[in-house]
Design a protein around this motif. Structure first.
Motif, mmCIF file in Angstrom:
data_model
loop_
_atom_site.group_PDB
_atom_site.id
_atom_site.type_symbol
_atom_site.label_atom_id
_atom_site.label_comp_id
_atom_site.label_asym_id
_atom_site.label_seq_id
_atom_site.Cartn_x
_atom_site.Cartn_y
_atom_site.Cartn_z
ATOM 1 N N GLU A 29 34.724 46.776 77.852
ATOM 2 C CA GLU A 29 36.085 46.494 77.394
ATOM 3 C C GLU A 29 36.234 46.628 75.882
ATOM 4 O O GLU A 29 37.344 46.808 75.368
ATOM 5 N N VAL A 31 35.398 49.047 74.093
ATOM 6 C CA VAL A 31 35.711 50.437 73.727
ATOM 7 C C VAL A 31 37.193 50.588 73.395
ATOM 8 O O VAL A 31 37.563 51.292 72.454
ATOM 9 N N ALA A 32 38.061 49.904 74.115
ATOM 10 C CA ALA A 32 39.509 50.030 73.907
ATOM 11 C C ALA A 32 40.013 49.247 72.697
ATOM 12 O O ALA A 32 41.162 49.404 72.296
ATOM 13 N N LEU A 33 39.153 48.438 72.084
ATOM 14 C CA LEU A 33 39.598 47.534 71.023
ATOM 15 C C LEU A 33 39.330 48.025 69.608
ATOM 16 O O LEU A 33 39.588 47.301 68.643
ATOM 17 N N PRO A 39 34.716 57.851 71.731
ATOM 18 C CA PRO A 39 34.884 56.694 72.619
ATOM 19 C C PRO A 39 34.414 56.939 74.056
ATOM 20 O O PRO A 39 33.929 56.007 74.700
ATOM 21 N N GLU A 40 34.540 58.155 74.547
ATOM 22 C CA GLU A 40 34.130 58.406 75.933
ATOM 23 C C GLU A 40 32.617 58.265 76.083
ATOM 24 O O GLU A 40 32.129 57.703 77.068
ATOM 25 N N ARG A 43 31.901 54.640 76.050
ATOM 26 C CA ARG A 43 32.295 54.031 77.327
ATOM 27 C C ARG A 43 31.174 54.214 78.357
ATOM 28 O O ARG A 43 30.817 53.282 79.080
#
Length: 194
Positions: A29, A31-33, A39-40, A43
């Motif tokens: 979670e 990663v989205a912050l 980012p991939e 993730r």
């Protein structure tokens, strides 16, 4: 988004407390912050970290944070910044004074120096939450970043049973380096002795 306090709180807890399944489960979670580079890829790495349960990581935690056997990556800043690699060296006292100036005192169940890596990340988050961004940046520039890269590289190269902590160290350095670059933070030059 850049100064989200969830990331240093979660990562700091992972570098301080014994492994906890609830902490491991929330790593993807993060990663989205934050504006992570790639980012991939991150993730995918964090998803792999959730495959570990807390019990299987206890040996690695003990080796890295409790000193069972030879400690390959001591998590205290003074070990890197003190000529004799001492705990509670001058850098710890300087950091303690900095915390006192911010109205902070470390109060944990462990009689541990305040310059423990995970505790410092959690102190960074606390300063942000206390609306003290200048002090938070000072903590990074003067007290954490001067030795963080060396520490995290030692964690990454540690002979652990599992890849959890080395991969967490890689992710943490990516986080700190991105923060440093995005905030244009100067890093105080300090000689490292380990």
């Amino acid at each position: 988004m850049l100064m989200n306090t969830t990331i240093p709180r979660i990562i700091g807890a992972c570098f301080y407390y014994p492994p906890q399944t609830t902490l491991i489960a929330v790593l993807p979670e993060l990663v989205a912050l934050f504006p992570w580079p790639q980012p991939e890829l991150l993730r995918q790495q964090t998803e792999r970290l959730t495959e570990f349960d807390a019990e299987t990581l206890m040996h690695d935690y003990s080796m890295l944070f409790e000193g069972v056997g030879m400690m390959p990556a001591p998590p205290w800043g003074s070990v890197y910044l003190d000529r004799e690699n001492l705990l509670m060296g001058d850098s710890t006292l300087d950091y303690r004074q900095f915390l006192a100036q911010q109205g902070m005192a470390t109060n944990t169940d462990n009689p541990e120096p305040e310059d423990q890596f995970g505790l410092m990340l959690m102190a960074f988050a606390y300063l942000l939450e206390s609306d003290k961004p200048t002090a938070a940046q000072q903590l990074l520039s003067e007290h954490l970043l001067p030795w963080a890269e060396r520490y995290l590289s030692l964690v990454q190269s540690s002979d652990t049973e599992h890849v959890f902590y080395p991969q967490l160290a890689e992710m943490t350095w990516l986080y700190l380096r991105t923060l440093q670059q995005q905030l244009n933070l100067p890093v105080e030059a300090k000689e490292l002795y380990l």
